[in-house]
Design a protein around this motif. Structure first.
Motif, PDB file in Angstrom:
ATOM      1  N   UNK A   1       0.841  -1.167   0.000  1.00 19.62           N
ATOM      2  CA  UNK A   1       0.000   0.000   0.000  1.00 19.62           C
ATOM      3  C   UNK A   1       0.892   1.237   0.000  1.00 19.62           C
ATOM      4  N   UNK A   2       0.645   2.126  -0.902  1.00 20.97           N
ATOM      5  CA  UNK A   2       1.436   3.333  -1.059  1.00 20.97           C
ATOM      6  C   UNK A   2       0.657   4.520  -0.498  1.00 20.97           C
ATOM      7  N   UNK A   3       1.167   5.110   0.567  1.00 16.54           N
ATOM      8  CA  UNK A   3       0.507   6.257   1.188  1.00 16.54           C
ATOM      9  C   UNK A   3       1.235   7.513   0.733  1.00 16.54           C
ATOM     10  N   UNK A   4       0.497   8.423   0.135  1.00 17.42           N
ATOM     11  CA  UNK A   4       1.107   9.680  -0.314  1.00 17.42           C
ATOM     12  C   UNK A   4       0.826  10.767   0.702  1.00 17.42           C
ATOM     13  N   UNK A   5       1.788  11.624   0.840  1.00 19.19           N
ATOM     14  CA  UNK A   5       1.642  12.734   1.775  1.00 19.19           C
ATOM     15  C   UNK A   5       0.858  13.839   1.083  1.00 19.19           C
ATOM     16  N   UNK A   6      -0.118  14.448   1.767  1.00 18.90           N
ATOM     17  CA  UNK A   6      -0.909  15.501   1.134  1.00 18.90           C
ATOM     18  C   UNK A   6      -0.031  16.709   0.797  1.00 18.90           C
ATOM     19  N   UNK A   7      -0.389  17.369  -0.276  1.00 18.19           N
ATOM     20  CA  UNK A   7       0.358  18.543  -0.729  1.00 18.19           C
ATOM     21  C   UNK A   7       0.023  19.744   0.158  1.00 18.19           C
ATOM     22  N   UNK A   8       1.035  20.535   0.442  1.00 12.90           N
ATOM     23  CA  UNK A   8       0.871  21.738   1.268  1.00 12.90           C
ATOM     24  C   UNK A   8       1.217  22.923   0.379  1.00 12.90           C
ATOM     25  N   UNK A   9       0.226  23.539  -0.220  1.00  8.11           N
ATOM     26  CA  UNK A   9       0.476  24.647  -1.137  1.00  8.11           C
ATOM     27  C   UNK A   9      -0.355  25.846  -0.708  1.00  8.11           C
ATOM     28  N   UNK A  10       0.321  26.956  -0.450  1.00  9.81           N
ATOM     29  CA  UNK A  10      -0.349  28.191  -0.063  1.00  9.81           C
ATOM     30  C   UNK A  10      -0.467  29.057  -1.315  1.00  9.81           C
ATOM     31  N   UNK A  11      -1.664  29.529  -1.619  1.00 13.77           N
ATOM     32  CA  UNK A  11      -1.831  30.385  -2.799  1.00 13.77           C
ATOM     33  C   UNK A  11      -0.949  31.632  -2.710  1.00 13.77           C
ATOM     34  N   UNK A  12      -0.453  32.089  -3.842  1.00 17.12           N
ATOM     35  CA  UNK A  12       0.472  33.220  -3.894  1.00 17.12           C
ATOM     36  C   UNK A  12      -0.126  34.484  -3.281  1.00 17.12           C
ATOM     37  N   UNK A  13      -1.397  34.758  -3.538  1.00 17.35           N
ATOM     38  CA  UNK A  13      -1.989  35.978  -2.986  1.00 17.35           C
ATOM     39  C   UNK A  13      -2.110  35.903  -1.465  1.00 17.35           C
ATOM     40  N   UNK A  14      -2.357  34.714  -0.937  1.00 19.23           N
ATOM     41  CA  UNK A  14      -2.416  34.551   0.514  1.00 19.23           C
ATOM     42  C   UNK A  14      -1.015  34.711   1.121  1.00 19.23           C
ATOM     43  N   UNK A  15      -0.017  34.174   0.434  1.00 18.73           N
ATOM     44  CA  UNK A  15       1.380  34.298   0.880  1.00 18.73           C
ATOM     45  C   UNK A  15       1.802  35.774   0.882  1.00 18.73           C
ATOM     46  N   UNK A  16       1.446  36.511  -0.180  1.00 18.18           N
ATOM     47  CA  UNK A  16       1.766  37.944  -0.256  1.00 18.18           C
ATOM     48  C   UNK A  16       1.099  38.713   0.878  1.00 18.18           C
ATOM     49  N   UNK A  17      -0.183  38.387   1.126  1.00 16.62           N
ATOM     50  CA  UNK A  17      -0.913  39.056   2.214  1.00 16.62           C
ATOM     51  C   UNK A  17      -0.241  38.784   3.561  1.00 16.62           C
ATOM     52  N   UNK A  18       0.133  37.544   3.797  1.00 15.75           N
ATOM     53  CA  UNK A  18       0.792  37.178   5.061  1.00 15.75           C
ATOM     54  C   UNK A  18       2.130  37.893   5.193  1.00 15.75           C
ATOM     55  N   UNK A  19       2.876  37.958   4.111  1.00 15.65           N
ATOM     56  CA  UNK A  19       4.178  38.620   4.143  1.00 15.65           C
ATOM     57  C   UNK A  19       4.018  40.111   4.455  1.00 15.65           C
ATOM     58  N   UNK A  20       3.039  40.750   3.839  1.00 18.43           N
ATOM     59  CA  UNK A  20       2.778  42.172   4.101  1.00 18.43           C
ATOM     60  C   UNK A  20       2.321  42.377   5.543  1.00 18.43           C
ATOM     61  N   UNK A  21       1.517  41.465   6.042  1.00 20.98           N
ATOM     62  CA  UNK A  21       1.035  41.572   7.420  1.00 20.98           C
ATOM     63  C   UNK A  21       2.180  41.451   8.420  1.00 20.98           C
ATOM     64  N   UNK A  22       3.100  40.527   8.168  1.00 23.68           N
ATOM     65  CA  UNK A  22       4.266  40.368   9.047  1.00 23.68           C
ATOM     66  C   UNK A  22       5.101  41.643   9.015  1.00 23.68           C
ATOM     67  N   UNK A  23       5.286  42.203   7.836  1.00 22.53           N
ATOM     68  CA  UNK A  23       6.092  43.427   7.715  1.00 22.53           C
ATOM     69  C   UNK A  23       5.408  44.607   8.413  1.00 22.53           C
ATOM     70  N   UNK A  24       4.091  44.703   8.304  1.00 19.69           N
ATOM     71  CA  UNK A  24       3.363  45.771   8.995  1.00 19.69           C
ATOM     72  C   UNK A  24       3.474  45.620  10.506  1.00 19.69           C
ATOM     73  N   UNK A  25       3.370  44.399  10.988  1.00 22.87           N
ATOM     74  CA  UNK A  25       3.503  44.161  12.429  1.00 22.87           C
ATOM     75  C   UNK A  25       4.911  44.505  12.893  1.00 22.87           C
ATOM     76  N   UNK A  26       5.908  44.141  12.085  1.00 23.23           N
ATOM     77  CA  UNK A  26       7.298  44.471  12.426  1.00 23.23           C
ATOM     78  C   UNK A  26       7.472  45.991  12.515  1.00 23.23           C
ATOM     79  N   UNK A  27       6.972  46.709  11.541  1.00 23.22           N
ATOM     80  CA  UNK A  27       7.084  48.166  11.516  1.00 23.22           C
ATOM     81  C   UNK A  27       6.402  48.789  12.735  1.00 23.22           C
TER      82      UNK A  27
END
Length: 120
Positions: A1-27
């Motif tokens: 039996x071959x068990x595959x690990x589920x893919x972990x993919x974050x959409x680019x727009x969500x990643x951009x939003x998170x990155x901007x949010x981290x930078x705003x919190x840092x500022x």
């Protein structure tokens, strides 16, 4: 039996939003720390307590807090950019190990700084 690990993919727009949010919190937190430092310096100048052990310890504590805060934001930026769950876990693991060593060093540093104050 071959068990595959589920893919972990974050959409680019969500990643951009998170990155901007981290930078705003840092500022925002950098601005808060700068204001706290200015308020401390102003209070010390007015009360002429700049060289008292408690004042020196407080300022040093702020410096250490800023270092720890910078490390936390650095790991947050790395986590936002992680391409897989495995990468995220590796980043977190490295951060925990590095921060544990940093906190040990800071504890020794604060303990040695407090010793002269206790002897006085």
């Amino acid at each position: 039996m071959n068990i595959t690990q589920p893919s972990f993919e974050v959409p680019a727009d969500m990643r951009d939003f998170a990155e901007k949010s981290v930078e705003q919190a840092r500022t925002a937190l950098i601005a808060l720390m700068q204001n706290a430092r200015r308020a401390t310096e102003s209070l010390q100048a007015q009360t002429k307590t700049i060289e008292l052990p408690a004042s020196v310890a407080y300022v040093h504590g702020l410096e250490l807090f800023e270092q720890n805060l910078a490390a936390a934001f650095e790991v947050a930026q790395k986590l936002v950019r992680a391409s897989s769950l495995q990468d995220a876990l590796q980043i977190q693991s490295e951060y925990v190990h590095a921060q544990f060593a940093t906190l040990q060093s800071q504890t020794r540093e604060l303990a040695s700084a407090a010793q002269p104050a206790e002897a006085a």
